[in-house]
Design a protein around this motif. Structure first.
Motif, mmCIF file in Angstrom:
data_model
loop_
_atom_site.group_PDB
_atom_site.id
_atom_site.type_symbol
_atom_site.label_atom_id
_atom_site.label_comp_id
_atom_site.label_asym_id
_atom_site.label_seq_id
_atom_site.Cartn_x
_atom_site.Cartn_y
_atom_site.Cartn_z
ATOM 1 N N VAL A 290 62.270 53.174 43.086
ATOM 2 C CA VAL A 290 61.056 52.796 42.347
ATOM 3 C C VAL A 290 61.123 51.302 42.010
ATOM 4 O O VAL A 290 62.158 50.792 41.589
ATOM 5 N N VAL A 291 60.002 50.603 42.212
ATOM 6 C CA VAL A 291 59.945 49.153 41.968
ATOM 7 C C VAL A 291 60.035 48.849 40.470
ATOM 8 O O VAL A 291 59.236 49.370 39.694
ATOM 9 N N PRO A 292 61.002 48.048 40.055
ATOM 10 C CA PRO A 292 61.018 47.572 38.660
ATOM 11 C C PRO A 292 60.701 46.081 38.584
ATOM 12 O O PRO A 292 60.871 45.351 39.546
ATOM 13 N N ASP A 293 60.221 45.621 37.443
ATOM 14 C CA ASP A 293 60.281 44.206 37.104
ATOM 15 C C ASP A 293 61.433 44.049 36.120
ATOM 16 O O ASP A 293 61.858 45.025 35.484
ATOM 17 N N LEU A 294 61.899 42.822 35.977
ATOM 18 C CA LEU A 294 63.031 42.609 35.103
ATOM 19 C C LEU A 294 62.893 41.260 34.404
ATOM 20 O O LEU A 294 62.779 40.235 35.070
ATOM 21 N N PHE A 295 62.845 41.277 33.096
ATOM 22 C CA PHE A 295 62.676 40.046 32.317
ATOM 23 C C PHE A 295 63.781 39.936 31.277
ATOM 24 O O PHE A 295 64.012 40.874 30.513
ATOM 25 N N ILE A 296 64.436 38.786 31.274
ATOM 26 C CA ILE A 296 65.517 38.563 30.316
ATOM 27 C C ILE A 296 65.146 37.312 29.538
ATOM 28 O O ILE A 296 65.003 36.230 30.118
ATOM 29 N N THR A 297 64.968 37.459 28.250
ATOM 30 C CA THR A 297 64.521 36.310 27.466
ATOM 31 C C THR A 297 65.671 35.768 26.631
ATOM 32 O O THR A 297 66.433 36.529 26.035
ATOM 33 N N TYR A 445 63.200 31.087 26.710
ATOM 34 C CA TYR A 445 62.907 31.099 28.146
ATOM 35 C C TYR A 445 63.117 32.498 28.694
ATOM 36 O O TYR A 445 64.127 33.146 28.413
ATOM 37 N N THR A 446 62.158 32.963 29.486
ATOM 38 C CA THR A 446 62.282 34.282 30.099
ATOM 39 C C THR A 446 62.518 34.151 31.591
ATOM 40 O O THR A 446 61.705 33.596 32.318
ATOM 41 N N LEU A 447 63.654 34.650 31.987
ATOM 42 C CA LEU A 447 64.050 34.688 33.385
ATOM 43 C C LEU A 447 63.444 35.962 33.953
ATOM 44 O O LEU A 447 63.698 37.047 33.426
ATOM 45 N N GLY A 448 62.619 35.843 35.005
ATOM 46 C CA GLY A 448 61.933 37.027 35.513
ATOM 47 C C GLY A 448 62.207 37.309 36.969
ATOM 48 O O GLY A 448 62.339 36.392 37.779
ATOM 49 N N PHE A 449 62.311 38.594 37.284
ATOM 50 C CA PHE A 449 62.527 39.047 38.655
ATOM 51 C C PHE A 449 61.494 40.123 38.994
ATOM 52 O O PHE A 449 61.251 41.009 38.170
ATOM 53 N N HIS A 450 60.923 40.051 40.197
ATOM 54 C CA HIS A 450 60.282 41.218 40.791
ATOM 55 C C HIS A 450 61.286 41.777 41.796
ATOM 56 O O HIS A 450 61.924 41.001 42.511
ATOM 57 N N HIS A 451 61.417 43.066 41.884
ATOM 58 C CA HIS A 451 62.450 43.619 42.769
ATOM 59 C C HIS A 451 61.921 44.816 43.554
ATOM 60 O O HIS A 451 61.606 45.848 42.968
ATOM 61 N N ILE A 452 61.798 44.653 44.864
ATOM 62 C CA ILE A 452 61.450 45.784 45.723
ATOM 63 C C ILE A 452 62.752 46.295 46.336
ATOM 64 O O ILE A 452 63.403 45.577 47.090
ATOM 65 N N PRO A 453 63.165 47.511 45.993
ATOM 66 C CA PRO A 453 64.451 48.002 46.492
ATOM 67 C C PRO A 453 64.484 48.153 48.020
ATOM 68 O O PRO A 453 63.446 48.237 48.684
ATOM 69 N N CYS A 454 65.686 48.179 48.569
ATOM 70 C CA CYS A 454 65.865 48.410 50.005
ATOM 71 C C CYS A 454 67.132 49.236 50.211
ATOM 72 O O CYS A 454 67.889 49.488 49.257
ATOM 73 N N GLN A 455 67.362 49.648 51.449
ATOM 74 C CA GLN A 455 68.484 50.542 51.723
ATOM 75 C C GLN A 455 69.834 49.938 51.330
ATOM 76 O O GLN A 455 70.752 50.647 50.950
ATOM 77 N N GLU A 456 69.939 48.608 51.440
ATOM 78 C CA GLU A 456 71.201 47.957 51.086
ATOM 79 C C GLU A 456 71.541 48.128 49.604
ATOM 80 O O GLU A 456 72.689 47.912 49.206
#
Lengths: 501, 501
Positions: A290-297, A445-456
Motif C-alpha cells: 500500500v502506498v504511504p506518504d512519509l513526513f518527518i518534521t 522543516y518537514t522532510l517529505g517522501f512519496h513512496h510507491i513500493p516495489c518487489q525489492e
C-alpha cells in the motif's frame, strides 16, 4: 490488526487481511469486531525470514573483503558528564528523549579566526512523523500514524548493533525513561556517536593555469555523527545528525524495516481484473504494498550568535535586460525579504520561484557587513497533498508547508500537538500569527517522501535516505577550514587481517 | 579576461575588473579591447592562498586523529583488460573520455536468485554542463560556459591526489587523448576506483513485538565508487558513480574550487548605495560573488534486460472518497502512463503533481507479472529560468526540463550539440519528436543548482554536493541483498598507529 506468525518472525508479511478489533484500553473491552477480508488468503511465509541464520546460501555475488574505518589512536571526540560532546570545533549536548528520540542542544561552533565559541542552535530534534497510508477501506483508513506523538521515537529505539548499525570505535549512550506504569527503565545503547570518513572531500583545487608550478590541494572530509534508530513496529527510522568542521550540520533520515502490506486475493498481476482498485503494486504473491506518504518534521530552535534572529527569504527573481543593453535577455537577481510574522514564513516551496532561506542575527555582522547566518539547504521536499480538512491532515497540518517559523514558546515543541492521540487539530503548528522579526525564533522543516513500493522492498526494505542541511552563510569571515591539514601517508595505520583470515 | 597573480597563486580572487580582450584565435589578432572597470581596485591578495604550506597556524579546532578505511586483504574488485570492472554483483566498462570525462558502459548486475548477468545501462556519462552567470555587463554577459563541449571534462581532469581525493587502496586509471595539435598524450591518474564503507546501513530491522525472542538484523553498506574530477579553470567538479549491491547506481556531483568573482569598488557593505545593482553578495573586500546557475546533464542509455525499453510516468494522483465511504476524504493513487513519443517524455517537474519515472522492459516480467525496470530518483531539481530564446539558453535548452527521453541515435550524445562553441541551438536535445515506446531509448537527466555565494566560499569553496539515483523497481524478485552477511568482529583488521605517532 492481526497477523499470522506461523513459519516466520516476519509476521508483517502475513496479514490476516480485514480482521480488525477495536479495543477500549481503559476497560479492556472489545468494542467492535470487523472481518472484511474473507476470501483473501494469508500470504505464504516463503522468503519472508530475514535473519542471517535462516539462510542456507549466500547471494549470487563475489564476496566483499573486510573493510573497516580504523582509528588506531582512537576517536577524536570526548563526551563530558555523559552528555557534552566536544569534537574538532564543535561543542553540543546530546541526550536521549522518550518522544523525540535524539535531542541536540546548545550546539556551538568555534570561530576559525579567534577561537570564540559561537551559538548556532539552542535545540534540534524530530518533533513528529506522519505516515498516512493511501487506502480508505474499513480496515485501513485509520492507518495514518504519528510515530513520535503516538508511540515515541525514543520509546521505540532498540539497542544499536555494533559494527553493523554503527562503525567500530563508536561511543554508545543509554536512554533512561519512565515506563507507562511510572517505573524508570534503561533503554541501552540507543544512541551512537562516531567519526566517519565517507570517502568525501572537504574542498579542493588543482591549478593548471600557472606555468611555473603546479598546485594539487585537496582535503578529505571527516565528520562526527550522532545516530539513533527508532523501530516503530514494522518500520525502522535511522536518524543521523552529522557535524562538519566547515560548520555545516546535516540531518538525515534513512527508512528501512518492513512495509505495511495488505493481503490480496491475487497471486500474480494478470489475475487482477482492474489494477485501479489496488492501493499499491503487487510486491509478492497475495501481498499489496500500500502506498504511504512519509513526513518527518524537525524543530530547529536556531540561536545564531544569540537569541534574537530573523528569517530571510532570499528570492532569485528573473529580470530582463533593456533593449540594446546586452546580447543576453534574462538573468536572476537575489532579493532579500525579512519575514515580519509567522504567516510570512509559512513556506510552500515553488520549484520555479527559487529561494534560499536564511536565519540571521540582524545585530551581528561580519567584518564586511553581512549579517551572520545559517541557511537551510532543502532535500526531501514532498508536501502532503491530502485535503486540509481531512481528519489525519488536520492533526498533521505541519505537512501542508515545508517550512514554518514560530516565536519560541517553551511548550510548543510538538508540531502535531502535545497530545497527538487526542488531537483534533486544535493544537498544532498551524494554529499557533505572531511577530517574528529579530526575536527568539524556531525553524520547522518537514522532510517529505512519496513512496510507491516495489518487489525489492519485500520482505525487508533496502534503506532509502533523504535529508537537509543547516549551513553557515556569512557566519564565518571566510572558508573556516582553509588551513585544515591534508591526510599524510605517514599517519596511516598499519594493519593486518583479522583472526578469521 | 584578466587577473593579477602577484602575491598569490589564487589569481581568480584578483580580477582586473572590466579589462577584456577579444582575440581571433585563427589570426591571433586582438579584435576588441574593452576597459570598463576604471575605479575598481584589484582586490588584495590577503588570505587568498589556499596551499597548506602557505599557512603558519592551524585552524582553531582540536585536532582529528588519523582515520582511514582499511582493507588489509585488499579491495574486492578486479579490473580486467584495463577497463572491465568486476565487483560483488556488478560488471561494467570504465573509461576516460576527453569530453565526458568518465564513461560507464555495459553495466550489468547479477540476478540475486539465478546468477544471470542482466543488462542495466548501455552507456552513462555527463554530456554537458551549463553555467550561466547572472551579470549582463559588457565584461560578463559572455560568461555562460558549456564546460564539456567547450573545454572537455576529460581534458580538464588533472591527476587525483592519493589519500585526499581518493581513499587508500584506490585503483587509478589514466586517460589517453589527442591534444589539439593531434599528438597523443597521457592524462595520468585521472580516474580512481575504490570501495567505501561510509558508515551507512544497507537494510535493517529490530523486532520487539515477539515475546519469545529478539531480532537485531542489520547490514552495513559497502559500495564501489568510480571518481573523476574535472578542474575547468577556477571550478572543480567531482563526479562519482557509485554502485550498490542492491542494484542501485548513485551519480553525484560535488562542486568546489574557486568562484568566478567580480571586482567591486566597495570594501564593505555599508558603502554600497544600492545593493540591487550588485550581481551577487560582497564576499570579501572589493570582491562580489556573482550568482551562477549550474546544470549538469547526463546521457543515460538504459538497456533494462535488453534494447527495447519504455518510459513510464507513474503519477500519484489525488482522489476523493465518496460521501459516507470512509472517515477519510482524500488519498493518492499511483497511475501509470507510458510515453509514446519524445514530447510525452519531456518532463518539467511539478512539486505538487508528483511522479516516479520508470524505464521498463515491457517484454520482460517478474514472476509476479510486473515489468522489470529501473526508476530515476531525483535530486538537484533546479531548472533554468532564463528565457528560452536567450542566446545561451538556446544552446543549453536541455536545462529547460529536468528529464528528456530520446530514441537512441549514435551521434546524439551531446545535449548541447556536437559543436558547442559554434552552436546556435539548431543541434540540441530540444530539436531532436520520434516514437519511443518499446524502443532503444536514452534517458537524459539534468542536475540543477542555483547558487548564491557567501563569505565561506572565499577563497576556495567547501564542497557542495547533489546527485540522483538509478534504482531497481521490480527488476529483482525481492530484496536482492536479503541474504547478505553482516560484519563480524573476527574479520576486523588489527591495526596500530602509523609511523608518525
Amino acid at each position: 490488526m492481526c497477523f499470522y506468525s506461523e513459519g516466520t518472525p516476519n509476521f508483517y508479511m502475513r496479514p490476516i487481511e480485514g480482521l480488525v478489533m477495536t479495543v477500549d484500553l481503559d476497560t479492556m473491552e472489545v468494542l467492535k469486531f470487523s472481518d472484511t477480508g474473507r476470501g483473501i488468503p494469508i500470504p505464504k511465509s516463503t522468503n519472508t525470514d530475514y535473519r542471517y541464520n535462516a539462510h542456507e546460501k549466500e547471494p549470487e555475488m563475489e564476496p566483499i573483503n573486510p573493510i573497516s574505518m580504523e582509528q588506531p589512536k582512537g576517536p577524536s571526540f570526548r563526551v563530558e558528564d555523559g552528555h557534552m560532546v566536544k569534537w574538532a570545533n564543535w561543542v553540543f549536548h546530546l541526550k536521549a528523549d522518550k518522544r523525540a528520540g535524539l535531542v541536540i542542544s546548545r550546539a556551538m561552533v568555534r570561530d576559525s579566526e579567534n577561537g570564540e565559541l559561537r551559538n548556532v542552535m539552542y535545540k534540534g530534534f524530530s518533533s513528529e512523523l506522519f505516515v498516512p497510508y493511501m487506502d480508505l477501506e474499513e480496515s485501513w483508513y485509520f492507518k495514518s500514524f504519528m510515530d513520535a506523538g503516538e508511540f515515541g521515537l525514543g520509546m521505540s529505539a532498540l539497542p544499536l548493533v555494533p559494527l553493523n548499525d554503527c562503525p567500530r570505535y563508536s561511543y554508545y549512550m543509554d536512554g533512561v525513561f519512565a515506563a507507562s506504569n511510572g517505573k524508570p527503565y534503561v533503554q541501552h545503547n540507543m544512541i551512537c556517536l562516531f567519526e566517519c570518513y565517507a570517502c568525501d572531500i572537504s574542498w579542493r583545487h588543482s591549478e593548471s593555469q600557472l606555468l611555473d608550478f603546479q598546485i594539487r590541494e585537496t582535503r578529505p572530509k571527516v565528520t562526527l555523527i550522532a545516530r539513533m534508530i527508532a523501530t516503530v513496529g514494522n518500520y525502522d527510522y535511522i536518524f543521523d545528525w552529522e557535524f562538519q568542521t566547515d560548520g555545516l550540520i546535516r540531518i538525515k533520515v534513512g527508512l528501512s524495516g518492513m512495509l505495511m502490506v495488505k493481503g490480496s486475493p491475487y497471486h500474480r498481476l494478470y489475475q487482477v481484473p482492474n489494477q485501479d482498485v489496488m492501493s499499491g503494486p503487487l510486491i509478492s504473491q497475495n501481498v499489496t504494498g500500500v502506498v504511504p506518504d512519509l513526513f518527518i518534521t524537525f524543530h530547529l530552535d536556531m540561536d545564531i550568535d544569540g537569541l534574537n534572529n530573523s528569517f530571510v527569504d532570499v528570492k532569485l527573481v528573473k529580470e530582463h535586460s533593456l533593449p540594446g543593453e546586452s546580447p543576453r535577455k534574462s538573468y536572476l537577481k537575489a532579493k532579500r525579504k525579512i519575514a515580519k510574522t509567522e504567516k510570512d514564513a509559512q513556506i510552500k516551496l515553488k520549484l520555479y520561484d527559487p529561494s534560499e532561506f536564511h536565519i540571521i542575527n540582524p545585530s551581528r555582522r561580519s567584518g564586511l557587513g553581512n549579517p551572520t547566518g545559517y541557511k537551510i539547504v532543502l532535500g526531501g521536499t514532498a508536501a502532503s497533498l491530502l485535503d486540509h480538512d481531512d481528519p489525519p491532515q488536520l492533526r498533521s497540518s505541519f505537512s501542508n508547508n515545508q517550512i514554518w517559523v514560530t516565536l519560541y514558546n517553551k511548550i510548543e515543541q510538538w508540531a502535531g500537538g502535545l497530545l497527538a492521540y487526542q488531537s483534533r487539530g486544535d493544537d498544532t503548528l498551524a494554529v499557533w500569527d505572531r511577530a517574528i522579526e529579530n526575536e527568539d525564533i524556531v525553524l520547522w522543516y518537514t522532510l517529505g517522501f512519496h513512496h510507491i513500493p516495489c518487489q525489492e522492498d519485500f520482505p525487508v526494505m533496502p534503506v532509502v535516505t533523504s535529508g537537509f542541511e543547516l549551513k553557515p552563510v556569512n557566519f564565518f569571515e571566510s572558508n573556516p577550514i582553509l588551513r585544515a591539514a591534508p591526510a599524510f601517508e605517514k599517519d596511516l595505520p598499519v594493519c593486518r587481517p583479522g583472526a578469521s583470515a
